[in-house]
Write a protein that holds these residues in place. Structure first.
Motif, short mmCIF file in Angstrom:
data_model
loop_
_atom_site.label_atom_id
_atom_site.label_comp_id
_atom_site.label_asym_id
_atom_site.label_seq_id
_atom_site.Cartn_x
_atom_site.Cartn_y
_atom_site.Cartn_z
N GLN A 35 41.04 26.31 -14.86
CA GLN A 35 41.16 25.05 -15.57
C GLN A 35 42.45 25.00 -16.39
N ASP A 36 42.80 26.12 -17.04
CA ASP A 36 44.06 26.17 -17.79
C ASP A 36 45.24 25.88 -16.88
N GLY A 37 45.23 26.48 -15.68
CA GLY A 37 46.31 26.25 -14.74
C GLY A 37 46.32 24.83 -14.21
N LEU A 38 45.15 24.29 -13.94
CA LEU A 38 45.05 22.94 -13.42
C LEU A 38 45.61 21.91 -14.41
N GLU A 39 45.40 22.16 -15.69
CA GLU A 39 45.88 21.23 -16.71
C GLU A 39 47.41 21.19 -16.81
N GLN A 40 48.08 22.18 -16.23
CA GLN A 40 49.54 22.21 -16.25
C GLN A 40 50.15 21.59 -15.00
N LEU A 41 49.30 21.10 -14.09
CA LEU A 41 49.78 20.45 -12.88
C LEU A 41 49.89 18.94 -13.12
N PRO A 42 50.64 18.24 -12.28
CA PRO A 42 50.58 16.78 -12.31
C PRO A 42 49.15 16.31 -12.08
N MET A 202 54.71 43.80 -7.21
CA MET A 202 54.58 42.97 -6.02
C MET A 202 55.50 41.74 -6.11
N SER A 203 55.72 41.26 -7.33
CA SER A 203 56.51 40.05 -7.55
C SER A 203 57.96 40.36 -7.88
N GLY A 204 58.41 41.56 -7.57
CA GLY A 204 59.81 41.89 -7.77
C GLY A 204 60.24 41.97 -9.22
N GLY A 205 59.31 42.38 -10.10
CA GLY A 205 59.65 42.52 -11.51
C GLY A 205 59.44 41.26 -12.31
N ALA A 206 58.69 40.29 -11.76
CA ALA A 206 58.43 39.06 -12.50
C ALA A 206 57.64 39.35 -13.77
N ARG A 207 57.56 38.33 -14.62
CA ARG A 207 56.89 38.51 -15.91
C ARG A 207 55.44 38.93 -15.74
N SER A 208 54.93 39.58 -16.76
CA SER A 208 53.56 40.06 -16.72
C SER A 208 52.59 38.90 -16.51
N SER A 209 51.45 39.25 -15.93
CA SER A 209 50.52 38.27 -15.41
C SER A 209 50.13 37.20 -16.41
N ASP A 210 49.76 37.59 -17.63
CA ASP A 210 49.23 36.62 -18.59
C ASP A 210 50.29 35.66 -19.13
N GLU A 211 51.55 35.91 -18.87
CA GLU A 211 52.59 35.01 -19.35
C GLU A 211 52.66 33.74 -18.53
N LEU A 212 52.10 33.73 -17.33
CA LEU A 212 52.08 32.56 -16.47
C LEU A 212 50.63 32.27 -16.09
N PRO A 213 50.21 31.00 -16.13
CA PRO A 213 48.81 30.70 -15.83
C PRO A 213 48.40 31.11 -14.43
N GLU A 214 49.30 30.94 -13.46
CA GLU A 214 48.94 31.33 -12.11
C GLU A 214 48.85 32.84 -11.96
#
Length: 308
Positions: A35-42, A202-214
């Motif tokens: 739901q948190d992620g859905l609210e950030q979509l159009p 797996m994401s090539g050094g991307a930010r830690s999981s909780d920093e992005l809703p997805e």
């Protein structure tokens, strides 16, 4: 939007061959993140829960353009919120539909075992028929790319074009690194910090999981949901040569899911109508790294199809 009443929760679903959330607490945590992620979509213009022979499939529509739409298929352990970075740019092209894959965590609910590639294609075809979409432009990331190819092999007449973003188990076998990540990330006793490090790898050094809703959504999908789907089989060169539809295949140079050079070679030598691109700095999380470029290249593919 609340947790679906029909969500599979509890180990009893394991014995029925169905994907399931381990317990109610884990399911609630997952759907809260969803739901948190859905609210950030159009804002979607519509959504459906479509009944198929294998379960109920959640679909969202973004936009109302009347032309042949884009249909997005997410990666493993992901769902519609995965497309946060992509929807604004893709919606500028035409109407977009997003699908929560059946048998994966999300609002789609598996109700019958899926045991063959033909059944994987069948439930998706039933969804597109219910939506009255005679032809679609498919865009799939990772296992969503495998799902797109598999669908195209079974129902080629319903494909206008196909964009494959670092598709898994498609042009090369899964790598040992990816096997280690997959095994390590699902252990329930694994500290969340270590799970984040595995996902970042797996994401090539991307930010830690909780920093992005997805990212949080995928992390919870890994820890709280048990898949009961058959392991996808890599496609043979003969199958790939039979995929006679316009294809844009993007191979990520920093992906750990496969040997990028092997995937590149196979894609270049098999796809009859393939445009193959190698993005050396892209990781497997390229949908979030290059949303504008993905939209631009997809637009060029669609324009070529329209002009033809």
């Amino acid at each position: 939007m609340s947790e679906p009443a029909t969500a599979n929760i509890g180990v009893q679903f394991k014995h029925r061959g169905l994907g399931y959330f381990t317990n109610l607490v884990g399911a609630n945590n997952y759907f809260s993140a969803y739901q948190d992620g859905l609210e950030q979509l159009p804002e979607p213009t519509a959504h459906w829960d479509i009944v198929t022979d294998f379960g109920t499939v959640r679909v969202y529509r973004f936009g109302t353009d009347g032309r042949t739409p884009l249909v997005l298929l997410p990666g493993r352990q992901a769902a519609t919120p995965l497309w946060r970075a992509n929807l604004p740019t893709l919606m500028a092209l035409r109407t977009v539909y997003t699908i929560d894959l059946l048998g994966e965590p999300g609002y789609s609910v598996q109700q019958r075992p899926i045991t063959t590639d033909a059944e994987q294609a069948s439930w998706l075809d039933q969804v597109l028929k219910a939506l009255e979409l005679p032809k679609v432009h498919l865009l799939g990331l990772s296992i969503g790319g495998w799902t797109a190819i598999n669908y195209g092999l079974h129902y080629p007449d319903r494909i206008a074009s196909m964009t494959l973003l670092d598709p898994a188990m498609s042009f090369a076998p899964v790598s040992l690194k990816m096997i280690l990540v997959s095994l390590g990330s699902v252990f329930p006793w694994l500290p969340q910090s270590l799970r984040h490090r595995l996902l970042s790898w797996m994401s090539g050094g991307a930010r830690s999981s909780d920093e992005l809703p997805e990212g949080r959504l995928i992390s919870l999908g890994m820890s709280e949901f048990t898949l009961r789907l058959p392991t996808p089989r890599p496609f043979s060169e003969q199958q790939l040569r039979a995929l006679d539809v316009p294809v844009l295949a993007v191979i990520a140079g920093r992906s750990i899911i496969q040997n990028p050079q092997r995937a590149l070679q196979t894609a270049n030598t098999t796809l009859p109508q393939g445009t193959v691109e190698f993005w050396p700095e892209a990781s497997h999380a390229l949908n979030g790294e290059y949303p504008e470029l993905i939209a631009r290249q997809t637009a060029q593919l669609i324009a070529r199809v329209d002009s033809a």
